[in-house]
Scaffold this motif. Structure first.
Motif, mmCIF file in Angstrom:
data_model
loop_
_atom_site.group_PDB
_atom_site.id
_atom_site.type_symbol
_atom_site.label_atom_id
_atom_site.label_comp_id
_atom_site.label_asym_id
_atom_site.label_seq_id
_atom_site.Cartn_x
_atom_site.Cartn_y
_atom_site.Cartn_z
ATOM 1 N N SER A 266 0.934 -1.475 -0.237
ATOM 2 C CA SER A 266 0.415 -0.059 0.167
ATOM 3 C C SER A 266 1.295 1.358 0.334
ATOM 4 N N LEU B 299 -3.445 5.105 -4.903
ATOM 5 C CA LEU B 299 -3.757 3.673 -4.215
ATOM 6 C C LEU B 299 -4.648 3.228 -5.355
ATOM 7 N N ILE C 36 -4.147 -3.380 -5.248
ATOM 8 C CA ILE C 36 -4.902 -2.196 -4.324
ATOM 9 C C ILE C 36 -6.913 -2.004 -4.760
ATOM 10 N N VAL D 247 -7.494 -0.225 0.780
ATOM 11 C CA VAL D 247 -6.621 0.309 1.762
ATOM 12 C C VAL D 247 -7.755 1.934 1.826
ATOM 13 N N LEU E 262 -3.754 5.768 7.398
ATOM 14 C CA LEU E 262 -4.431 5.149 6.461
ATOM 15 C C LEU E 262 -5.136 3.593 7.155
ATOM 16 N N ILE F 221 -5.673 -0.132 6.452
ATOM 17 C CA ILE F 221 -5.138 -1.165 5.853
ATOM 18 C C ILE F 221 -5.499 -2.738 6.063
#
Lengths: 346, 346
Positions: free
Chosen positions: A140, A273, A279, A304, A319, A321
């Motif tokens: 990420s 992202l 992702i 994410v 963030l 994740i």
């Protein structure tokens, strides 16, 4: 791909939680297999597992098991890898090792394909698969590292029980059932199978994964710190981790604070992202959309969300994740590496 | 204390999860009560609760309920406090408010007794009890703030479901039971009762507590950020929070990274924590001793462990802080404030 080369493949630790997922993924991905060997401890040898409808008998993993094997995927614990990976290499096998045995060996590439696929070519017989909690974070952060540079990462994890194996899952579910029924429980496995003290995992949060190092961190935390630097190839990176086991079956969640080296635009971060391989951006606070372990379970991607500029440091981001620790965190990352090896040799 | 002054006390929201604990603590602490009024919504009025073996009938909370009341403890939600605290103050009642209604009001002291007890004396009729997740963190950081100064705090929380009330606990236990039995569940309460979307809490980690603010943080996170600065009386403090609900019944856990303004010795930090009022140091990695939510549940103290110097920043510390969110995080902190008021008026 009718002229595709077929490979003799061995899966070591095929009966484990990760081995089971590796087998499933090899079949689903239609991996170009000529012969498939399933290797296990002496205890499991003789039992059978199914692969694409065929029954395959487990054989005890020995040095000579690797004769004629092109690619071996190891997930049977560090001791097995330390003993058998060198034997396999001697016999010309390329090993993808899911244990921590070779990860920090300077000669061994430590690979998350979306981050440093090119390192695979430098292997000397073994490519190490990073720790589950490291993979999803590094994957990420890679697009942000490339675009802005990263100076510091502070991560707290919310790790699933499946990371400690099938028996730990059983323990958590059994404890949950007993506690809801008003009964006492006697913890037997977690936090660390080989250590004397046991803690209840159901309805609890245990700030210990793996043993403690002298510096007060756990091995799991040190893995996140050291592996992140190695995979991103940046020893100047400052990383701190607190690793915690929580009552979740599949899917590690991570609260990540990251200081970037340049100014950034939050919308651009989200776009980077969203565009990154593997992702999925799940970020819509208004609609209460953010990554959840229960929704990431069974999926190959890393999710994410909660992407926001830090209020105290305008150069920092926060963030959330989440990824399935047995898939991208282990089996899928290993199979991705094996696919790369297969393609390179074609 | 035979000449001890006795007080007319009201508990507003006596049937709630926090109200129940307030009642229990008033009895256990032998609070100097003359008359005890239990106030509730119209819906609960008429039902009875037991206090020291006596049955007390709940009355509907109205402005005139506070006539003659010396001290009132409010935990019936922000709207009730916004309406009735001013009415109680008019009638000479000193209010201890457990909601967020007055916390950030510059005229209202926001008090954790171990941190800023002296602020109680500045009250204009109401003293606010901070948010549960703030109290245990600020209490633990106070001795370090006094000794070394603090420049930055980065916290990720692991919060218990009881913070969302008794119905949320029921929901989690029911979901756990169904999932272990292999059944589907339909979430109905969490993450936020008043919002449309619901997420499974059993075997999950939900990165949303309270609604979202425009800046991408939740109100819960903003409470931690703003209340911490107010309680420590330091607007220059940099605070970042990520608040997460996990499947725990009682006891919030927090992973806290804190940057100090001076060099420190880790053993001295541990000693400061061990000596601090209301703090229990639980820190022995070798013996796998660290705070656990299941062990903190039902206790009045805040437990601190995993104390270690950060590896990337020698001026930073990592801590694991656990406390019962209904006790030190709510009822006990409120009763401590009420005890102080009672002593001052004696």
């Amino acid at each position: 791909m009718s002229n595709q080369k077929l490979f003799n493949v061995a899966v070591v630790g095929a009966t484990g939680a990760v081995g089971e997922q590796i087998l499933r993924l090899l079949a689903e991905r239609n991996f170009p297999i000529n012969e498939l060997k399933l290797l296990s401890s002496a205890r499991s040898a003789g039992s059978k597992l199914s692969y694409k409808g065929r029954e395959i008998t487990l054989e005890e993993a020995k040095p000579e098991s690797f004769d004629g094997v092109d690619i071996a995927l190891f997930s049977a614990g560090g001791d097995v890898s330390r003993t058998l990976v060198p034997e396999a290499i001697k016999r010309g096998t390329v090993c993808v090792d899911n244990t921590s045995a070779f990860r920090m060996d300077p000669e061994t590439p430590l690979v998350v394909p979306e981050v440093n696929m090119d390192k695979i070519n430098e292997h000397k017989g073994v490519i190490a698969n990073p720790n589950c909690s490291t993979i999803q974070m590094v994957q990420s952060l890679k697009p942000l590292y490339d675009r802005y540079g990263i100076s510091r990462i502070i991560v707290s994890t919310y790790q699933a029980v499946s990371g400690a194996g099938a028996r730990a899952i059983d323990e958590m579910l059994r404890q949950s059932k007993e506690i809801v029924a008003g009964n006492e429980v006697e913890p037997q496995i977690l936090p660390v199978g080989s250590l004397p003290k046991k803690h209840q995992i159901a309805f609890n949060a245990i700030p210990q994964i793996d043993k403690f190092v002298d510096n007060g961190f756990t091995y799991e935390e040190m893995k996140m710190i050291n592996e992140t630097k190695k995979i991103l190839g940046d020893e100047s990176l400052e990383v701190t981790a607190t690793c915690v086991r929580i009552p979740v079956v599949y899917g590690h969640s991570e609260s990540v604070y990251v200081e970037l080296k340049q100014d950034f635009d939050v919308e651009e971060v989200k776009q980077l992202l969203a565009d990154a391989p593997g992702i999925v951006l799940q970020d819509n606070p208004e609609e209460q959309v953010y990554p959840l372990a229960t929704e990431a379970a069974g999926k190959l991607e890393t999710f994410v969300g909660r992407v926001r500029r830090d209020l105290s440091n305008p150069r920092a981001l926060n963030l959330w994740i989440v990824s399935d620790n047995l898939l991208k965190g282990a089996a899928w990352n290993a199979v991705q590496i094996a696919e790369y090896i297969a393609i390179e040799q074609n």
